[in-house]
Design an enzyme around this catalytic site. Sequence first.
Site, PDB file in Angstrom:
ATOM      1  N   LYS A  22       0.761  -0.876  -0.510  1.00  4.44           N
ATOM      2  CA  LYS A  22      -0.085  -0.180  -0.037  1.00  4.44           C
ATOM      3  C   LYS A  22       1.119   1.424   0.574  1.00  4.44           C
ATOM      4  O   LYS A  22       0.609   2.433  -1.036  1.00  4.44           O
ATOM      5  CB  LYS A  22      -0.901   0.121   1.195  1.00  4.44           C
ATOM      6  CG  LYS A  22      -1.603   1.177   1.401  1.00  4.44           C
ATOM      7  CD  LYS A  22      -2.068   1.469   2.868  1.00  4.44           C
ATOM      8  CE  LYS A  22      -1.215   1.770   4.112  1.00  4.44           C
ATOM      9  NZ  LYS A  22      -1.117   2.781   4.298  1.00  4.44           N
ATOM     10  N   ASN A  23       2.166   1.584   0.370  1.00  7.70           N
ATOM     11  CA  ASN A  23       2.438   2.072   0.888  1.00  7.70           C
ATOM     12  C   ASN A  23       4.023   2.639   0.314  1.00  7.70           C
ATOM     13  O   ASN A  23       4.351   4.086  -0.216  1.00  7.70           O
ATOM     14  CB  ASN A  23       3.612   2.661   2.444  1.00  7.70           C
ATOM     15  CG  ASN A  23       2.162   2.349   3.674  1.00  7.70           C
ATOM     16  OD1 ASN A  23       1.105   3.126   3.273  1.00  7.70           O
ATOM     17  ND2 ASN A  23       3.298   2.226   5.110  1.00  7.70           N
ATOM     18  N   CYS A 116      -4.661   7.822  10.015  1.00 13.22           N
ATOM     19  CA  CYS A 116      -5.305   7.396  11.368  1.00 13.22           C
ATOM     20  C   CYS A 116      -4.533   8.192  12.127  1.00 13.22           C
ATOM     21  O   CYS A 116      -3.659   9.422  11.682  1.00 13.22           O
ATOM     22  CB  CYS A 116      -3.622   5.939  10.925  1.00 13.22           C
ATOM     23  SG  CYS A 116      -4.333   4.766  10.321  1.00 13.22           S
ATOM     24  N   ARG A 121      -0.092  15.275  13.070  1.00 15.56           N
ATOM     25  CA  ARG A 121       0.122  15.066  12.052  1.00 15.56           C
ATOM     26  C   ARG A 121       0.191  15.728  10.589  1.00 15.56           C
ATOM     27  O   ARG A 121      -0.239  15.765  10.095  1.00 15.56           O
ATOM     28  CB  ARG A 121      -0.524  13.226  11.516  1.00 15.56           C
ATOM     29  CG  ARG A 121       0.027  12.326  12.037  1.00 15.56           C
ATOM     30  CD  ARG A 121      -1.146  11.218  11.148  1.00 15.56           C
ATOM     31  NE  ARG A 121      -0.141  10.348  10.600  1.00 15.56           N
ATOM     32  CZ  ARG A 121      -0.247   9.599   9.815  1.00 15.56           C
ATOM     33  NH1 ARG A 121      -1.754   9.137   9.509  1.00 15.56           N
ATOM     34  NH2 ARG A 121       0.250   8.706   8.798  1.00 15.56           N
ATOM     35  N   ASP A 305       4.936   0.674  12.253  1.00 16.26           N
ATOM     36  CA  ASP A 305       3.299  -0.018  11.940  1.00 16.26           C
ATOM     37  C   ASP A 305       3.584  -1.388  12.314  1.00 16.26           C
ATOM     38  O   ASP A 305       2.113  -1.892  12.762  1.00 16.26           O
ATOM     39  CB  ASP A 305       3.057  -0.059  10.795  1.00 16.26           C
ATOM     40  CG  ASP A 305       3.623   1.430   8.940  1.00 16.26           C
ATOM     41  OD1 ASP A 305       3.653   1.677   8.056  1.00 16.26           O
ATOM     42  OD2 ASP A 305       2.949   2.508   9.994  1.00 16.26           O
ATOM     43  N   ARG A 397      -8.728  -0.642   4.795  1.00 11.60           N
ATOM     44  CA  ARG A 397      -7.721   0.391   3.937  1.00 11.60           C
ATOM     45  C   ARG A 397      -6.235  -0.196   3.252  1.00 11.60           C
ATOM     46  O   ARG A 397      -5.773   0.051   2.783  1.00 11.60           O
ATOM     47  CB  ARG A 397      -7.550   1.386   4.665  1.00 11.60           C
ATOM     48  CG  ARG A 397      -8.573   2.824   4.822  1.00 11.60           C
ATOM     49  CD  ARG A 397      -8.437   3.992   5.641  1.00 11.60           C
ATOM     50  NE  ARG A 397      -6.993   4.798   4.881  1.00 11.60           N
ATOM     51  CZ  ARG A 397      -6.263   4.885   5.694  1.00 11.60           C
ATOM     52  NH1 ARG A 397      -6.976   4.861   7.272  1.00 11.60           N
ATOM     53  NH2 ARG A 397      -4.552   5.318   5.771  1.00 11.60           N
TER      54      ARG A 397
HETATM   55  C1  EPZ Z   1       4.124   6.871   6.129  1.00  9.19           C
HETATM   56  O1  EPZ Z   1       2.957   7.962   6.906  1.00  9.19           O
HETATM   57  C2  EPZ Z   1       2.986   5.354   6.612  1.00  9.19           C
HETATM   58  N1  EPZ Z   1       1.868   5.737   5.747  1.00  9.19           N
HETATM   59  C3  EPZ Z   1       2.735   4.797   7.853  1.00  9.19           C
HETATM   60  O2  EPZ Z   1       1.908   4.375   7.355  1.00  9.19           O
HETATM   61  C4  EPZ Z   1       4.243   5.394   8.372  1.00  9.19           C
HETATM   62  O3  EPZ Z   1       4.132   5.138  10.036  1.00  9.19           O
HETATM   63  C5  EPZ Z   1       4.856   6.334   8.736  1.00  9.19           C
HETATM   64  O4  EPZ Z   1       5.023   6.690   7.120  1.00  9.19           O
HETATM   65  C6  EPZ Z   1       6.075   6.227   8.934  1.00  9.19           C
HETATM   66  O5  EPZ Z   1       6.743   5.214   8.648  1.00  9.19           O
HETATM   67  C7  EPZ Z   1       2.361   6.007   4.386  1.00  9.19           C
HETATM   68  O6  EPZ Z   1       3.437   5.394   3.528  1.00  9.19           O
HETATM   69  C8  EPZ Z   1       0.493   6.858   3.409  1.00  9.19           C
HETATM   70  P1  EPZ Z   1       6.150  10.567   8.089  1.00  9.19           P
HETATM   71  P2  EPZ Z   1       3.626   9.580   6.844  1.00  9.19           P
HETATM   72  O7  EPZ Z   1       5.876  11.744   7.598  1.00  9.19           O
HETATM   73  O8  EPZ Z   1       4.905   9.901   5.719  1.00  9.19           O
HETATM   74  C9  EPZ Z   1       5.901  13.952  11.599  1.00  9.19           C
HETATM   75  C10 EPZ Z   1       0.138   2.944   7.349  1.00  9.19           C
HETATM   76  O9  EPZ Z   1       0.161   2.031   8.456  1.00  9.19           O
HETATM   77  N2  EPZ Z   1       6.084  14.860  10.749  1.00  9.19           N
HETATM   78  O10 EPZ Z   1       7.250   9.946   8.275  1.00  9.19           O
HETATM   79  O11 EPZ Z   1       2.834  10.140   6.958  1.00  9.19           O
HETATM   80  C11 EPZ Z   1       5.076  12.929  11.939  1.00  9.19           C
HETATM   81  O12 EPZ Z   1       4.027  13.775  12.802  1.00  9.19           O
HETATM   82  C12 EPZ Z   1       0.253   4.451   8.050  1.00  9.19           C
HETATM   83  O13 EPZ Z   1       0.092   2.171   6.247  1.00  9.19           O
HETATM   84  C13 EPZ Z   1       6.100  16.002  10.891  1.00  9.19           C
HETATM   85  O14 EPZ Z   1       5.895  16.339  12.129  1.00  9.19           O
HETATM   86  O15 EPZ Z   1       4.479   9.070   8.302  1.00  9.19           O
HETATM   87  C14 EPZ Z   1       5.073  11.713  12.670  1.00  9.19           C
HETATM   88  O16 EPZ Z   1       5.183  12.166  14.354  1.00  9.19           O
HETATM   89  C15 EPZ Z   1       0.643   4.629   9.068  1.00  9.19           C
HETATM   90  N3  EPZ Z   1       6.150  17.037   9.873  1.00  9.19           N
HETATM   91  C16 EPZ Z   1       6.578  11.484  12.072  1.00  9.19           C
HETATM   92  O17 EPZ Z   1       7.059  12.629  11.587  1.00  9.19           O
HETATM   93  C17 EPZ Z   1       5.811  16.251   8.487  1.00  9.19           C
HETATM   94  O18 EPZ Z   1       5.772  18.000   7.657  1.00  9.19           O
HETATM   95  C18 EPZ Z   1       6.107  10.525  11.183  1.00  9.19           C
HETATM   96  O19 EPZ Z   1       5.626  10.782  10.144  1.00  9.19           O
HETATM   97  C19 EPZ Z   1       5.897  15.640   8.367  1.00  9.19           C
HETATM   98  C20 EPZ Z   1       5.869  14.300   9.287  1.00  9.19           C
END
Ligand code: EPZ
Length: 417
Positions: A22-23, A116, A121, A305, A397
């Site tokens: 998915k990701n 989620c 986020r 995850d 999802r």
């Molecule tokens: C991706 O989410 C994945 N989703 C998530 O999988 C996964 O948990 C996550 O990466 C971490 O590996 C998809 O790929 C669609 P991040 P993403 O940006 O991109 C903070 C699942 O179950 N952050 O790496 O949203 C954020 O708040 C899902 O498949 C900022 O502060 O994750 C978080 O604490 C759940 N500012 C951390 O970074 C930003 O601009 C990680 O977020 C962006 C992120």
Amino acid sequence: MAIWHINGGRRLEGACFVQGSKNAVLPILAASIVCPTETNLLNVPQLSDVAMSLRILRQLGCTAEQQGNDVYIDSRSIVTNIIPHEMMECMRSSVLFMGALLARCGEVRLSAPGGCKLGSRPIDLHISAMKALGAEVEEQGSEIICKAASLKGARIELPFPSVGATENAILAACAAEGETVIYGAAREPEIVDLQEYLRKAGAYISGAGTSNITISGFDAERYVGHRIVPDRIVASTYLCAAAASGGDIELRGVDSRQFSRLQHFLNSAGCDIIPAKRSVRLISDGRLNAVDTVVTGPYPEFPTDAQPLLMAALLKASGRTDFVENIFDSRFGHTRELSRFGADINVEGRQASVWGVRSLQGATVSATDLRGGAAMLIAGLSADGESRIIDSGHITRGYENFDYKLRSLGADIFMEM
Ligand code: EPZ
């Protein structure tokens, strides 16, 4: 709304093919509009998030269809650069259309994405990456307007290896004049798959999988064929289910190196793990022991995850296991629901401590989010008696034909829509 009915206590036996990631497919669907291109994707899972991304592509003017696990996209005509709020709020990955539309149209109007509920986020890192490439970003109420007369190659420094921000920066940088280097990039395998797709589409990109990714231009191709990599988190889910219930399963079509940290913990919990080139086998008698502290971190550290999944697998493990969640600031929502099975879990801040109990009793619980919902299924499969998981659509999802595949492994489970 769906209700997952489970009659627990059955061992899981047999082999199953793991779905595409998915990701990995979600950023590639956004990438398909960076240039006017025809795209054929194989091994695409049938998921509601994929369906929503295809709806966004059609909303933008593309042809975008899925037949089984094949997807066809024709992005040679884009008629708008506006994504309606109700499409943005369905999932987190809708934000990736920001970089893709900025690259294609020079302007994009959208609102903050959904996804989620795992704590705050924000998308500040996404926006700062767009600005680094020369875009002006204006927030008007809930609408975000990003525009750039022309994008210029830049040095983008990510203070945290955000997966989404890395992907958005890559997509926007494809249209930038000159070279862009992203420092502190996320290293997930899904970003490597995005790079492979973009290379086939004509992008000059290298370094994905490392912390420094370089993008320097694009010679648009007219047609791209690409097969999506397997889903390492779905593979992890099956392993955790078999570890908890006991059994002997083989997962096929996987690259077991992509989820080796989880295999390490299941092995130290007492499972036999037999990895091979495109498969991994797990044997468990269902009697597990606690493991050393599980600390989540950016890839290749232990994936956030898989935190709910491994926790669900260890609810009956003898001893105490601590989990430290460093990625999201509120990703223990599933512990409250797991306690309804009789689990003994204490949460303090970023740490959850799990004391193994002798048995779990079937319960009626609610899926809190995608991976939390999968954790409920794992607990239900290893509990005594009947369980019902009330799910407002989280699990479908991310998991394709999940009840059917678990039944083929011997589970007594069905999903009632
Ligand atoms: C991706 O989410 C994945 N989703 C998530 O999988 C996964 O948990 C996550 O990466 C971490 O590996 C998809 O790929 C669609 P991040 P993403 O940006 O991109 C903070 C699942 O179950 N952050 O790496 O949203 C954020 O708040 C899902 O498949 C900022 O502060 O994750 C978080 O604490 C759940 N500012 C951390 O970074 C930003 O601009 C990680 O977020 C962006 C992120």
